[in-house]
Design an enzyme around this catalytic site. Structure first.
Site, PDB file in Angstrom:
ATOM      1  CE  LYS A  99      93.767  35.042  24.036  1.00  0.00           C
ATOM      2  NZ  LYS A  99      93.471  36.302  23.321  1.00  0.00           N
ATOM      3  CG  HIS A 113      87.718  37.491  13.867  1.00  0.00           C
ATOM      4  ND1 HIS A 113      87.478  38.654  14.560  1.00  0.00           N
ATOM      5  CD2 HIS A 113      86.690  37.344  13.017  1.00  0.00           C
ATOM      6  CE1 HIS A 113      86.331  39.168  14.157  1.00  0.00           C
ATOM      7  NE2 HIS A 113      85.830  38.386  13.217  1.00  0.00           N
ATOM      8  CE  LYS A 121      85.995  44.955  25.496  1.00  0.00           C
ATOM      9  NZ  LYS A 121      85.881  43.489  25.495  1.00  0.00           N
ATOM     10  CE  LYS A 153      95.266  39.442  27.492  1.00  0.00           C
ATOM     11  NZ  LYS A 153      94.798  40.257  26.390  1.00  0.00           N
ATOM     12  NE  ARG A 154      88.566  30.822  26.566  1.00  0.00           N
ATOM     13  CZ  ARG A 154      87.635  30.063  25.992  1.00  0.00           C
ATOM     14  NH1 ARG A 154      86.470  30.566  25.652  1.00  0.00           N
ATOM     15  NH2 ARG A 154      87.861  28.773  25.764  1.00  0.00           N
ATOM     16  CB  THR A 161      88.467  43.934  21.829  1.00  0.00           C
ATOM     17  OG1 THR A 161      88.250  42.590  22.281  1.00  0.00           O
ATOM     18  CG2 THR A 161      88.322  43.987  20.321  1.00  0.00           C
TER      19      THR A 161
HETATM   20  C1  26W Z   1      86.766  26.549  17.434  1.00  0.00           C
HETATM   21  C2  26W Z   1      87.382  27.281  16.344  1.00  0.00           C
HETATM   22  C3  26W Z   1      87.618  28.708  16.555  1.00  0.00           C
HETATM   23  C4  26W Z   1      88.622  29.297  15.893  1.00  0.00           C
HETATM   24  C5  26W Z   1      88.854  30.619  16.015  1.00  0.00           C
HETATM   25  C6  26W Z   1      86.820  29.460  17.387  1.00  0.00           C
HETATM   26  C7  26W Z   1      87.039  30.801  17.527  1.00  0.00           C
HETATM   27  C8  26W Z   1      88.068  31.390  16.827  1.00  0.00           C
HETATM   28  C9  26W Z   1      88.271  32.867  16.888  1.00  0.00           C
HETATM   29  C10 26W Z   1      88.855  33.338  15.616  1.00  0.00           C
HETATM   30  C11 26W Z   1      89.041  33.261  18.054  1.00  0.00           C
HETATM   31  C12 26W Z   1      88.885  34.717  18.381  1.00  0.00           C
HETATM   32  O1  26W Z   1      88.033  35.078  19.169  1.00  0.00           O
HETATM   33  N1  26W Z   1      89.732  35.578  17.821  1.00  0.00           N
HETATM   34  C13 26W Z   1      89.886  36.902  18.354  1.00  0.00           C
HETATM   35  O2  26W Z   1      89.066  37.819  17.669  1.00  0.00           O
HETATM   36  C14 26W Z   1      89.127  39.088  18.284  1.00  0.00           C
HETATM   37  C15 26W Z   1      88.134  39.966  17.585  1.00  0.00           C
HETATM   38  O3  26W Z   1      88.552  40.247  16.300  1.00  0.00           O
HETATM   39  C16 26W Z   1      90.527  39.650  18.241  1.00  0.00           C
HETATM   40  O4  26W Z   1      90.550  40.864  18.936  1.00  0.00           O
HETATM   41  C17 26W Z   1      91.497  38.669  18.874  1.00  0.00           C
HETATM   42  O5  26W Z   1      92.820  39.137  18.730  1.00  0.00           O
HETATM   43  C18 26W Z   1      91.339  37.317  18.247  1.00  0.00           C
HETATM   44  O6  26W Z   1      92.140  36.356  18.913  1.00  0.00           O
END
Ligand code: 26W
Length: 811
Positions: free
Chosen positions: A551, A357, A657, A545-546, A653
């Protein structure tokens, strides 16, 4: 239908009575919610057990979607819709003098996720159940979800999200399905009948108790399961049976109880940056081990041969967080099922698939060997052996040079690299949008792609159109149904039939009217909650978003500051009034992100209190962004801000939406924005800025100098200086880190580079909006093309191309 209006009325009154000993009129709103939810779960329970027994009887292949996060939000409304009794229930309650919305508002969001990755998992569950695919979730029942955000004096404050303080009516605790997960201790190697056997001693045993939540399919009889594991201390006698404690150590065992239960206590609030915390590693192993054990247990109860596991079971891992599934499955196959290494590896390899991701280096998970070895000694041995054989192959079979081997090795420089483990251990690796997958293949995971080209594939993300259109925007849904019929609810690609109405003035107007109505209602809510007056006839420009540098909330804000300067110079500037909405949680440890929140709220304060600009622009930071707030604001948006530095947003995503609800996307060519442009055509989206190749070239070869732009460009100079010269009436040091990142650290996310293109894009958006007929047409075209971003499509592809699962019609 599972219940009609009259049965609902009767059953509901009965529930309130039996649960609270009250008549309906005496019950509080919360009690009414608890009673109604309990009733709905009862209604679904027949199909829930039917689904389970049919899966078992037909020996269907099951998918288990392992994810550390499931951001499900509220369930009452979506369950009512999926059961097809929303309308009946609404009328039944109305006749009892109760508003359904009022009850729905009582439910706390299940916020067991950070953002995109967790919400994707929730959309996938809905789609799997709605398509009749035997697919289940496996995760952690965190006692505390993602923190609640409050804004105090413009700063983010985090409050624990005690979402289980009232009983959760959707979950069922399954004591008889509990398993033991073992941490720490020592591995003993013994020869038994000529075979090497591994046993453990002095480990810490943790009881993993599953809580099952029904995942109800839309208008079918499928009810799948989301199983969330909770960590508990073993009962004294269980511990004694496992030889864990002798009498003398009993008090020590009690002390350990708290430490054991901390494992499922809290969701880590970080997204996109890893912190190698011991507790997080324990969480990962805890739920993975519990999940895999319970899969094997249920598999064996069906009397299939263990060698055939992969024919009946697919384990999918959502990012690398559950990648310990690889060594854990190996451990069970070897130590408990007595298989040889090669056979065990073959089975594991054919069972596990992995989704990546992110390409952000700081998010790539890796664990320190010493820490890992300490709590997972046997698992570490297995990882070592997987790696030894893998490296051997690279050397001998592929004659690879050492530098490349080091990069690909699972263990290197005293760290275990989880992506490498997932790629080597599984049969499929997918990215989440076409561009993202290409970047993985060409750059990030190039060496692996060359080694295993057959493993790599793309699965562009999707969203459930049921939650995000049908439920979040009921008026628009009704309009769509009355125009093209109801087929789209089951076949979202049918939304394309709206295309022929894109120039139909009557349809355009009705769609625009609905957006306006949504905006008016939302504005009222804002007024009630924050006391802020917003103009519902202004353009709603939304970035939710976060909070993250990549971003680029800052880019958005710089355009706003620039516009404000222009309005100060010329208060009669002819612009369409605009309201800029932000909502974003910052990771509590991400100080720069928090500084950005303070900057947004500071700009908001200045602009919203300046009478001289005649309310032409307003800025609003909405606190506590989550699924429920998203459901409210997305149907109101005119402009969807998707402005990440190209190459950094794997997919996004939210972008999907928004388009589904008729917003126009203002975007860089990043993630799934590329595919949205392809779907709607370039005249129906506003694209600006550097593309991914350009960004990656600057990163690699240099050639970008932010300080030089800052010195040369008077507009950028003025904006950036306003952060540190007291213009916003806060101490000069308040935004010093933002300033430093932009100037001294060479603006890693290319904000200055893209700034003027963004301003132009914003002007283009306004010009298009002024040509309102054109705007309305664009909006309809966006809705019409949104069907291909339904997670039903995505899940169909996972099912066909990765899992090889069949749809089952529950009868
Ligand atoms: C704490 C470590 C960590 C590292 C990465 C926690 C969470 C992550 C995720 C990979 C972050 C995340 O949510 N990525 C997002 O995934 C979505 C679903 O596929 C994508 O639409 C986003 O672009 C992506 O940033």
């Amino acid at each position: 239908m599972i219940a009609n209006k009259d049965t609902i009325k009767k059953d509901f009154a009965g529930k309130v009575k039996s649960m609270f000993g009250k008549n309906i009129e005496e019950a509080s709103s919360l009690q009414k919610y608890e009673a109604l939810a309990d009733l709905i779960r009862d209604y679904s329970s027949i199909n829930w057990s039917k689904t389970n027994s049919q899966y078992k009887a037909n020996n269907e292949k099951q998918v288990y979607y392992f994810s550390m996060e499931f951001l499900i939000g509220r369930l009452l409304k979506s369950n009512l819709y999926n059961l097809g009794i929303e309308e009946e229930c609404r009328v039944a309650l109305k006749e009892l003098g109760i508003k359904l919305e009022e009850i729905e508002e009582q439910e706390l969001d299940a916020g067991l996720g950070n953002g995109g990755l967790g919400r994707l998992a929730a959309c996938f569950l809905d789609s799997m159940a709605s398509l009749g695919i035997p697919g289940h979730g496996c995760g952690i029942r965190y006692k505390y979800g993602l923190f609640e955000q409050k804004i105090v004096n413009g700063y983010q404050i985090e409050i624990p999200d005690n979402w289980l303080k009232e009983p959760n009516p959707w979950e069922v605790r399954k004591d008889n399905k509990a398993v033991v997960v073992k941490l720490g201790g020592r591995v003993i190697e013994n020869y038994e009948n000529g075979y090497l056997k591994f046993t453990y001693e002095n480990y810490q045993g943790i009881k993993a108790v599953p809580y099952d939540i029904p995942i109800i399919g839309y208008d079918n009889k499928t009810v799948n399961t989301l199983r969330l594991w909770s960590a508990e201390a073993l009962e004294e006698e269980e511990a004694v049976n496992l030889n864990l404690i002798s009498r003398g150590e009993y008090f020590k065992a009690l002390e350990d109880k708290a430490s054991v239960e901390s494992i499922s206590q809290v969701l880590y609030p970080d997204d996109s940056k890893i912190e190698g915390k011991l507790l997080r590693l324990k969480q990962q192993y805890f739920f993975v081990s519990a999940g895999v054990q319970s899969i094997i247990r249920s598999y064996k109860s069906k009397k299939n041969h263990i060698n055939d596991l992969y024919k009946y079971v697919a384990i999918h891992i959502n990012d690398t967080h559950p990648s310990l599934a690889v060594p854990e499955l190996m451990r069970i196959l070897i130590d408990e099922e007595g298989l040889e290494w090669d056979k065990a590896f073959e089975i594991t390899n054919k069972t596990i698939s992995y989704t990546n991701h992110t390409i952000m280096a700081e998010a790539m998970e890796k664990w320190q060997v010493d820490m890992f070895k300490g709590i997972l000694p046997r698992i570490y041995m297995i990882v070592q052996e997987i790696n030894r054989r893998f490296v051997e192959d690279l050397k001998v079979k592929y004659k690879m040079e050492q530098g490349k081997i080091n990069k690909m090795s699972i263990i290197n420089e005293n760290h275990i690299k989880m992506a490498n483990l997932a790629i080597v251990g599984g049969y499929s690796v997918n990215g989440v949008a076409r561009l993202h997958t290409e970047i993985l293949k060409k750059r990030e995971l190039k060496d692996f792609y060359e080694l295993y080209p057959e493993k790599f594939n793309n699965k562009t993300n999707g969203i459930t159109h049921r939650r995000w259109l049908l439920e979040a925007n009921p008026s628009l849904s009704k309009l769509i149904c009355s125009t093209i019929g109801t087929e789209w609810i089951k076949k979202p690609e049918e939304l394309i039939n709206l295309k022929k109405y894109s120039r139909d003035a009557a349809f355009q107007d009705r769609a625009a009217e609905i957006k306006k109505k949504n905006k008016i209602e939302f504005s009222k809510e804002i007024k009630d909650r924050y006391g802020v007056e917003i103009n519902p006839y202004s353009i709603f420009d939304v970035q939710v978003k976060r909070l993250h540098e990549y971003k680029r909330q800052i880019l958005n804000l710089f355009n706003i500051i620039n516009l404000y300067f222009k309005l100060k110079e010329n208060p009669n500037l002819d612009i369409v009034p605009r309201t800029f909405f932000f909502a974003a949680k910052a990771s509590p440890s991400y100080l720069l992100a928090k500084e950005i929140i303070k900057l947004i709220t500071t700009v908001q304060y200045k602009i919203n209190n300046d009478r001289s600009i005649k309310d032409k622009i307003k800025v609003l930071f909405l606190e506590n962004y989550g699924v429920s707030l998203a459901e409210k604001i997305i149907p109101c948006a005119d402009i969807s801000e998707q402005i990440s530095t190209a190459s950094k947003e794997a997919s996004g995503t939210g972008n999907m939406k928004f388009m589904m609800n008729g917003a126009i996307t203002l975007a860089t060519l990043d993630g799934a924005n590329v595919e949205i442009r392809e779907a709607v055509g370039e005249e129906n989206i506003i694209i600006f800025g550097l593309n991914a190749d350009e960004v990656m070239n600057y990163e690699r070869y240099g050639g970008y100098n932010s300080k030089e732009i800052f010195n040369r460009d008077p507009i950028i100079n003025k904006i950036v200086n306003s952060l540190i010269n007291g213009y916003f009436q806060v101490p000069n040091c308040e935004f010093i880190n933002i300033y430093k990142h932009l100037i001294d650290k060479n603006d890693e996310y290319f904000i200055f580079k893209d700034f003027h293109f963004y301003v132009n894009a914003q002007e283009k958006a306004e010009a298009l909006y002024k040509n309102y007929n054109k705007w309305k047409e664009m909006s309809v075209i966006n809705i019409a093309h949104s069907g291909r971003f339904s997670s039903d499509k995505t899940i169909e592809n996972y099912s066909k191309e990765i899992w090889n699962t069949r749809k089952v019609n529950i009868i």
